[in-house]
Scaffold this active site. Structure first.
Site, PDB file in Angstrom:
ATOM      1  N   GLY A  33      40.162 -17.920 -25.191  1.00 53.35           N
ATOM      2  CA  GLY A  33      41.606 -17.901 -25.381  1.00 53.35           C
ATOM      3  C   GLY A  33      42.236 -19.266 -25.542  1.00 53.35           C
ATOM      4  O   GLY A  33      43.458 -19.417 -25.421  1.00 53.35           O
ATOM      5  N   SER A  34      41.438 -20.281 -25.866  1.00 53.56           N
ATOM      6  CA  SER A  34      42.022 -21.631 -25.977  1.00 53.56           C
ATOM      7  C   SER A  34      42.984 -21.720 -27.160  1.00 53.56           C
ATOM      8  O   SER A  34      43.976 -22.446 -27.127  1.00 53.56           O
ATOM      9  CB  SER A  34      40.927 -22.688 -26.090  1.00 53.56           C
ATOM     10  OG  SER A  34      40.257 -22.597 -27.328  1.00 53.56           O
ATOM     11  N   LEU A  72      36.053 -11.172 -33.076  1.00 53.50           N
ATOM     12  CA  LEU A  72      34.802 -11.265 -33.844  1.00 53.50           C
ATOM     13  C   LEU A  72      34.485 -10.043 -34.698  1.00 53.50           C
ATOM     14  O   LEU A  72      33.477  -9.989 -35.378  1.00 53.50           O
ATOM     15  CB  LEU A  72      33.640 -11.518 -32.872  1.00 53.50           C
ATOM     16  CG  LEU A  72      33.768 -12.811 -32.061  1.00 53.50           C
ATOM     17  CD1 LEU A  72      32.606 -12.957 -31.113  1.00 53.50           C
ATOM     18  CD2 LEU A  72      33.880 -14.023 -32.980  1.00 53.50           C
ATOM     19  N   LYS A  73      35.342  -9.044 -34.635  1.00 54.76           N
ATOM     20  CA  LYS A  73      35.006  -7.823 -35.375  1.00 54.76           C
ATOM     21  C   LYS A  73      35.786  -7.758 -36.693  1.00 54.76           C
ATOM     22  O   LYS A  73      36.880  -8.290 -36.811  1.00 54.76           O
ATOM     23  CB  LYS A  73      35.362  -6.584 -34.527  1.00 54.76           C
ATOM     24  CG  LYS A  73      34.558  -6.473 -33.244  1.00 54.76           C
ATOM     25  CD  LYS A  73      33.120  -6.123 -33.536  1.00 54.76           C
ATOM     26  CE  LYS A  73      32.222  -5.942 -32.304  1.00 54.76           C
ATOM     27  NZ  LYS A  73      32.701  -6.219 -31.017  1.00 54.76           N
ATOM     28  N   LEU A  74      35.200  -7.023 -37.665  1.00 57.67           N
ATOM     29  CA  LEU A  74      35.867  -6.782 -38.941  1.00 57.67           C
ATOM     30  C   LEU A  74      36.984  -5.750 -38.700  1.00 57.67           C
ATOM     31  O   LEU A  74      36.780  -4.788 -37.944  1.00 57.67           O
ATOM     32  CB  LEU A  74      34.833  -6.193 -39.905  1.00 57.67           C
ATOM     33  CG  LEU A  74      34.971  -6.454 -41.392  1.00 57.67           C
ATOM     34  CD1 LEU A  74      35.153  -7.923 -41.694  1.00 57.67           C
ATOM     35  CD2 LEU A  74      33.751  -5.919 -42.138  1.00 57.67           C
ATOM     36  N   ASN A 113      43.425 -15.578 -39.863  1.00 57.55           N
ATOM     37  CA  ASN A 113      42.267 -15.844 -39.011  1.00 57.55           C
ATOM     38  C   ASN A 113      41.988 -17.340 -39.021  1.00 57.55           C
ATOM     39  O   ASN A 113      42.244 -18.016 -40.016  1.00 57.55           O
ATOM     40  CB  ASN A 113      41.036 -15.098 -39.547  1.00 57.55           C
ATOM     41  CG  ASN A 113      39.792 -15.352 -38.694  1.00 57.55           C
ATOM     42  OD1 ASN A 113      39.831 -15.201 -37.476  1.00 57.55           O
ATOM     43  ND2 ASN A 113      38.709 -15.767 -39.338  1.00 57.55           N
ATOM     44  N   HIS A 153      38.912 -20.019 -38.653  1.00 59.98           N
ATOM     45  CA  HIS A 153      37.449 -20.087 -38.699  1.00 59.98           C
ATOM     46  C   HIS A 153      37.026 -21.539 -38.444  1.00 59.98           C
ATOM     47  O   HIS A 153      37.599 -22.462 -39.049  1.00 59.98           O
ATOM     48  CB  HIS A 153      36.939 -19.609 -40.066  1.00 59.98           C
ATOM     49  CG  HIS A 153      35.449 -19.552 -40.154  1.00 59.98           C
ATOM     50  ND1 HIS A 153      34.711 -18.548 -39.555  1.00 59.98           N
ATOM     51  CD2 HIS A 153      34.564 -20.386 -40.731  1.00 59.98           C
ATOM     52  CE1 HIS A 153      33.421 -18.774 -39.792  1.00 59.98           C
ATOM     53  NE2 HIS A 153      33.312 -19.892 -40.491  1.00 59.98           N
TER      54      HIS A 153
HETATM   55  C1  GRF Z   1      37.308 -20.552 -32.133  1.00 62.79           C
HETATM   56  O1  GRF Z   1      36.296 -21.502 -32.367  1.00 62.79           O
HETATM   57  C2  GRF Z   1      37.681 -19.891 -33.439  1.00 62.79           C
HETATM   58  O2  GRF Z   1      37.543 -20.733 -34.560  1.00 62.79           O
HETATM   59  C3  GRF Z   1      36.680 -18.793 -33.550  1.00 62.79           C
HETATM   60  O3  GRF Z   1      36.497 -18.332 -32.218  1.00 62.79           O
HETATM   61  C4  GRF Z   1      36.809 -19.381 -31.309  1.00 62.79           C
HETATM   62  C5  GRF Z   1      37.867 -18.871 -30.382  1.00 62.79           C
HETATM   63  O4  GRF Z   1      37.949 -19.707 -29.283  1.00 62.79           O
HETATM   64  N1  GRF Z   1      37.150 -17.743 -34.429  1.00 62.79           N
HETATM   65  P1  GRF Z   1      39.057 -19.358 -28.160  1.00 62.79           P
HETATM   66  O5  GRF Z   1      38.751 -17.965 -27.629  1.00 62.79           O
HETATM   67  O6  GRF Z   1      40.404 -19.388 -28.848  1.00 62.79           O
HETATM   68  O7  GRF Z   1      38.889 -20.442 -27.152  1.00 62.79           O
END
Ligand code: GRF
Length: 194
Positions: free
Chosen positions: A11-12, A85-87, A102, A104
């Protein structure tokens, strides 16, 4: 602007959105959605008194119909995938065309697609010997990491001696790039829904 954030990890990125000064008064995070009932990101939602909903993986179709109705009722204008992480089901994506973004942790279109998430991305970048990596914000369509790119930030990783170091450097970029992109959408500088 009323937004919903989909999470499944620490959740950062959610925290970066909530703490970003320029977004104060511009956006409201109305919902945090996950399919991981014990992820740390849910703790951040609770600490910030944000409603959350955990998707039951046994009944995906019904759950996304429910979320579609919920978001329409709550006038959710933007959906942000931050570590989800899901579609997303095609019907759900089509119900929110150009309203789902999103983040990435690489320079798409490189190092994207099915299975390219988290450390898998940074290991591939490290093994490639690339001297640059970075983060990408894109609109979500019905396949992994292929939507229109709306923001990208490159960083020099030539001094990084491990995939973990790349991950940490890229995450710092994410925590700036994502809130900035949301701010531009709220300001109408990046058009959504069209
Ligand atoms: C991040 O690296 C983002 O790019 C990827 O998943 C991670 C999420 O990190 N999709 P957090 O849960 O927001 O710390």
């Amino acid at each position: 602007m009323r937004i919903s954030v989909f999470v499944s990890g620490h959740g950062s990125n959610l925290k970066a959105i909530l703490n970003y000064p320029d977004l104060k008064g511009k956006i409201v995070v109305k919902w945090v959605i996950t399919d991981k009932p014990h992820c740390k990101a849910l703790d951040i939602a609770k600490e910030n008194n944000i409603s959350s909903y955990c998707i039951d993986k046994e009944k995906i179709a019904e759950e996304y119909i429910y979320l579609t109705e919920l978001f329409k009722k709550d006038n959710i204008e933007l959906i942000v995938l931050a570590g989800f992480l899901k579609l997303l089901p095609t019907t759900f994506v089509n119900n929110f065309k150009k309203r789902i973004i999103n983040i990435h942790p690489a320079l798409l279109p490189s190092y994207g697609g099915k299975g390219m998430y988290g450390m898998n991305v940074h290991k591939a970048v490290f093994e490639s010997g690339d001297r640059e990596s970075g983060a990408t914000i894109h609109f979500v369509d019905e396949t992994y990491d292929t939507g229109f790119i709306i923001a990208q930030e490159k960083i020099d990783i030539s001094q990084c001696s491990s995939p973990e170091e790349i991950a940490a450097s890229v995450l710092n970029v994410e925590h700036q790039l994502l809130p900035e992109a949301i701010g531009k959408i709220a300001d109408g500088k990046i058009k959504i829904g069209v």
